[in-house]
Write a protein that holds these residues in place. Structure first.
Motif, mmCIF file in Angstrom:
data_model
loop_
_atom_site.group_PDB
_atom_site.id
_atom_site.type_symbol
_atom_site.label_atom_id
_atom_site.label_comp_id
_atom_site.label_asym_id
_atom_site.label_seq_id
_atom_site.Cartn_x
_atom_site.Cartn_y
_atom_site.Cartn_z
ATOM 1 N N ASP A 16 0.875 -1.164 0.000
ATOM 2 C CA ASP A 16 0.000 0.000 0.000
ATOM 3 C C ASP A 16 0.926 1.232 0.000
ATOM 4 O O ASP A 16 2.091 1.131 0.417
ATOM 5 C CB ASP A 16 -0.866 -0.045 1.258
ATOM 6 C CG ASP A 16 -1.697 1.188 1.442
ATOM 7 O OD1 ASP A 16 -2.390 1.570 0.490
ATOM 8 O OD2 ASP A 16 -1.642 1.771 2.543
ATOM 9 N N ASP A 18 -0.073 5.099 0.764
ATOM 10 C CA ASP A 18 -0.329 6.074 1.840
ATOM 11 C C ASP A 18 -0.413 5.356 3.191
ATOM 12 O O ASP A 18 -1.293 4.526 3.394
ATOM 13 C CB ASP A 18 -1.652 6.784 1.522
ATOM 14 C CG ASP A 18 -2.153 7.632 2.667
ATOM 15 O OD1 ASP A 18 -1.357 8.387 3.235
ATOM 16 O OD2 ASP A 18 -3.351 7.537 2.987
ATOM 17 N N GLY A 19 0.492 5.661 4.105
ATOM 18 C CA GLY A 19 0.485 5.035 5.434
ATOM 19 C C GLY A 19 1.411 3.841 5.540
ATOM 20 O O GLY A 19 1.583 3.283 6.622
ATOM 21 N N GLU A 176 -0.305 -3.421 4.494
ATOM 22 C CA GLU A 176 -1.370 -2.402 4.596
ATOM 23 C C GLU A 176 -1.391 -1.716 5.953
ATOM 24 O O GLU A 176 -0.943 -2.285 6.948
ATOM 25 C CB GLU A 176 -2.742 -3.090 4.415
ATOM 26 C CG GLU A 176 -3.330 -2.977 3.034
ATOM 27 C CD GLU A 176 -3.818 -1.577 2.687
ATOM 28 O OE1 GLU A 176 -3.863 -0.697 3.568
ATOM 29 O OE2 GLU A 176 -4.153 -1.351 1.510
ATOM 30 N N ASP A 177 -1.965 -0.495 5.966
ATOM 31 C CA ASP A 177 -2.189 0.206 7.234
ATOM 32 C C ASP A 177 -3.672 0.392 7.516
ATOM 33 O O ASP A 177 -4.026 0.933 8.566
ATOM 34 C CB ASP A 177 -1.524 1.591 7.219
ATOM 35 C CG ASP A 177 -2.257 2.544 6.288
ATOM 36 O OD1 ASP A 177 -2.566 2.142 5.154
ATOM 37 O OD2 ASP A 177 -2.539 3.680 6.702
HETATM 38 MG MG MG Z 1 -2.937 3.135 3.241
#
Ligand code: MG
Ligand code: B16
Length: 219
Positions: A16, A18-19, A176-177
């Motif tokens: 992923d 973003d994050g 993932e976040d």
């Molecule tokens: Mg993310």
């Protein structure tokens, strides 16, 4: 992670953006906050957390839950466009310094181990962000908001990434976040590793404290 207990040996890691790879979440927050304030709609960090991994229009719908009036499709398009203009202006400030050292070292180590690396992001700004942080051309595949119809928790973005790599979902680990992202990975038949709050969601296979923890579990 014991590859022998999986149906397939892991051959790739899908990240992923973003994050996980970088922290554009603060820019998303600032841009949405400007839009919400201008409309007189309450918005805070807790609501912002619900936007992680969720597409731009679905994010706007979550923000508008707090509005006292309804918005037409045209008004929503305009607000989403304004948010994106503010967000892209903020992204221009990003440089390769915004790629965390832990992430950079992990990506390089995976390539040294001859694993494939890919991006699986809901963002339509993925290519700009990768360029800003010095990762343009680094990944074997980039699947993002520009090549999908359905947003996470639909697994489409990860299935497309696996397809671009010529691999089966069971051969890829998703990092993932976001809850929506962990669910998407599970729905698509991928193993998942979760960072931050995503480390203890129901469908998270491997909790992580930092991205480099995946090097301890991938043989
Ligand atoms: Mg993310
Ligand atoms: P854009 P990810 C997601 O990125 C963000 O977490 C989410 O907050 C954002 O709404 C979505 O991208 C769409 O972004 O407006 O740039 O198309 O976590 O999937 O990398």
């Amino acid at each position: 992670m014991d590859g022998n207990t999986n149906k397939y040996k892991l051959k790739a890691v899908i990240f992923d953006l973003d994050g996980v790879i970088c922290f554009t979440d603060t820019y998303h927050y600032q841009a949405w906050k400007a839009i919400a304030d201008a409309q007189g709609i309450y918005f805070d960090e807790k609501i912002n957390n619900r936007l992680r991994g969720v597409s731009r229009m679905d994010s706007l719908d979550i923000i508008l839950e707090r509005s006292e009036r309804s918005y037409s499709a045209g008004e929503k398009e305009k607000l989403a466009r304004q948010k994106n203009e503010i967000y892209r202006d903020l992204l221009k400030k990003m440089t390769p310094e915004d790629l965390p050292q832990d992430v950079k070292a992990t990506l390089e180590a995976l390539k040294e181990r001859e694993l494939k690396v890919a991006v699986g992001s809901s963002s339509k700004n993925t290519k700009m962000i990768l360029r800003q942080i010095g990762l343009e051309g680094f990944f074997h595949a980039v699947s993002d908001g520009t090549n999908i119809t359905f947003s996470k928790p639909n697994p489409e973005v990860f299935l497309k990434a696996a397809d671009m790599l010529g691999l089966q979902p069971g051969e890829c680990l998703v990092v993932e976040d976001a809850e929506a992202g962990i669910q998407a990975a599970h729905n698509g038949g991928f193993l998942s590793a979760g960072l931050g709050a995503a480390s203890d969601y129901e469908w998270t296979d491997y909790p992580l404290k930092r991205v480099s923890d995946i090097l301890n579990v991938i043989k």
